[in-house]
Design a protein around this motif. Structure first.
Motif, short mmCIF file in Angstrom:
data_model
loop_
_atom_site.label_atom_id
_atom_site.label_comp_id
_atom_site.label_asym_id
_atom_site.label_seq_id
_atom_site.Cartn_x
_atom_site.Cartn_y
_atom_site.Cartn_z
N ASP A 94 0.84 -1.19 0.00
CA ASP A 94 0.00 0.00 0.00
C ASP A 94 0.89 1.25 0.00
N TYR A 95 0.81 2.03 -1.09
CA TYR A 95 1.62 3.23 -1.21
C TYR A 95 0.88 4.48 -0.73
N THR A 96 -0.29 4.31 -0.17
CA THR A 96 -1.08 5.45 0.32
C THR A 96 -0.46 6.01 1.58
N LEU A 97 -0.35 7.33 1.65
CA LEU A 97 0.19 7.95 2.85
C LEU A 97 -0.76 7.77 4.02
N THR A 98 -0.17 7.58 5.21
CA THR A 98 -0.99 7.53 6.42
C THR A 98 -1.47 8.94 6.75
N GLN A 99 -2.39 9.04 7.68
CA GLN A 99 -2.91 10.35 8.07
C GLN A 99 -1.79 11.24 8.62
N GLU A 100 -0.89 10.65 9.41
CA GLU A 100 0.21 11.43 9.97
C GLU A 100 1.17 11.89 8.89
N GLN A 101 1.47 11.01 7.93
CA GLN A 101 2.36 11.39 6.84
C GLN A 101 1.76 12.48 5.97
N GLN A 102 0.46 12.41 5.74
CA GLN A 102 -0.22 13.43 4.96
C GLN A 102 -0.17 14.77 5.67
N MET A 103 -0.30 14.75 6.99
CA MET A 103 -0.21 15.99 7.77
C MET A 103 1.18 16.59 7.70
N ILE A 104 2.21 15.73 7.80
CA ILE A 104 3.59 16.22 7.68
C ILE A 104 3.82 16.84 6.32
N ALA A 108 10.32 7.99 13.80
CA ALA A 108 9.89 8.07 12.41
C ALA A 108 10.49 6.94 11.57
N SER A 109 9.67 6.39 10.69
CA SER A 109 10.13 5.37 9.75
C SER A 109 10.72 6.04 8.52
N ALA A 110 11.31 5.23 7.64
CA ALA A 110 11.89 5.76 6.40
C ALA A 110 10.83 6.40 5.52
N THR A 111 9.62 5.83 5.51
CA THR A 111 8.55 6.41 4.69
C THR A 111 8.09 7.75 5.26
N ASP A 112 8.14 7.90 6.59
CA ASP A 112 7.82 9.20 7.19
C ASP A 112 8.82 10.25 6.72
N VAL A 113 10.10 9.90 6.76
CA VAL A 113 11.15 10.85 6.39
C VAL A 113 11.12 11.13 4.89
N SER A 114 10.70 10.15 4.09
CA SER A 114 10.66 10.35 2.64
C SER A 114 9.70 11.47 2.25
#
Length: 370
Positions: free
Chosen positions: A2-12, A66-72
């Motif tokens: 799943d390549y969809t951003l999480t709610q937290e990632q979308q907020m960032i 933070a995970s790598a996807t968060d930082v990406s």
């Protein structure tokens, strides 16, 4: 997957985009650079307020794990707006500090890093993955007492050092043991210069710099391997964002530019070139996402190292192709400082040489065929 951003990632993503769109537009960036200002305290303060400086640290110390996807997500915005502040060097140093510092050192350094009051970088040469191990060869450590050492030597290209408060130096003692130390920047000599993408780098010179046991960090080779893979994941995300911008701007330019009574986008040859640019962008995005998700899933870093080389090799190819095509399709304007296309192209060129260029990555993959 799943390549969809999480709610937290979308907020960032939205928060960083709003900040940079408002305070870091291209014209403002050019004004700062024309005055020799490669670092803006107000921007960094807002980074810290958004929690970006706290990403690598555990919640125990006020971080976000933070995970790598968060930082990406952050890397994409940094690429899109051509941020020259040393976020990646500080991020890598924070990761090392989080893994290899003592409890006392974490309590001493992490709060100020999270608040934006302190910045720490690593003495790394970003030309290849051996950068994580090569610099200690030129920095010698001599013990003068039970809990005191003297460091002498140099490190040729340390990004972000000109705006840092501390630097992590990897030294080598008489027994060839690697000994990392946190050294205040006011205790070393710094010779600053600019890279072609306008970011700052420095030569670090240590002349009998005294350090104590309180400044010594643990050395873990596995952590350096992890940091290398994380750096490739970060640069890949940044490069993909730049490729997307270049493709969008090139398509828009070809639609607006008239030749022989019709837009350039009507010419079949140019349409084919645009399609190939978009195909390579999507291929780059696929590899970048896969590496980031593999990192976030907890895959062993030693296994990921080969895939990191493969990713960097292909990202370099895609970045070079899209950058060159975009500049060429813009004509002479593509290399002018007044147009952001040239600045994006220069940043892509730097990314291609950081932590391994095409030749280096290919040689590493060949060595691993056995």
């Amino acid at each position: 997957m799943d390549y969809t951003l999480t709610q937290e990632q979308q907020m960032i993503k939205e928060s960083v985009a709003r900040l940079l769109e408002k305070d870091y537009d291209f014209l403002q960036r050019c004004k700062w650079l024309s005055k020799g200002q490669r670092f803006q305290n107000t921007i960094w303060d807002q980074f810290s307020q958004l929690g970006l400086c706290s990403l690598p640290f555990s919640s125990e110390y006020g971080g976000f794990d933070a995970s790598a996807t968060d930082v990406s997500v952050v890397a994409e915005s940094i690429g899109k707006y051509l941020v020259v502040e040393p976020f990646l060097p500080c991020y890598l140093a924070s990761c090392y500090l989080s893994s290899c510092a003592s409890e006392k050192q974490k309590k001493q350094y992490i709060p100020d890093i999270c608040s934006g009051q302190s910045r720490i970088v690593m003495a790394l040469d970003l030309s290849c993955h051996d950068a994580f191990l090569s610099d200690y060869q030129s920095v010698q450590c001599s013990q003068v007492s039970k809990n005191q050492w003297v460091l002498s030597g140099s490190s040729p290209m340390v990004c972000g050092l000109d705006n840092a408060h501390h630097v992590i130096v990897f030294s080598k003692n008489e027994k060839n043991k690697i000994m990392p130390f946190i050294v205040p920047c006011d205790a070393v000599e710094i010779q600053e210069f600019s890279l072609i993408d306008d970011s700052g780098a420095s030569q670090l010179i240590l002349d009998n710099v005294k350090v104590t046991a309180d400044q010594q960090l643990d050395y873990q080779d596995g952590v350096l391997t992890e940091l290398y893979v994380r750096s490739i994941a970060f640069l890949s995300s940044e490069a993909v964002a730049i490729m997307q911008i270049l493709n969008e701007k090139t398509k828009r330019y070809l639609k607006d530019r008239q030749q022989f009574g019709q837009p350039l986008s009507k010419f079949q040859l140019l349409q084919h070139r645009l399609v190939e640019m978009y195909v390579q962008e999507e291929q780059a995005r696929s590899m970048s996402l896969t590496l980031n998700f593999a990192l976030s899933s907890g895959t062993d870093y030693s296994e990921l190292k080969k895939f990191a080389f493969m990713t960097k090799l292909k990202i370099n190819d895609y970045a070079q192709y899209i950058g060159e095509q975009s500049v060429q399709l813009h004509g002479g304007m593509g290399v002018s400082d007044e147009l952001d296309i040239a600045h994006y192209f220069r940043r892509l060129t730097c990314i291609c040489h950081q932590f391994g260029d095409h030749t280096y990555c290919l040689s590493q993959l060949i060595d691993r065929l056995d």
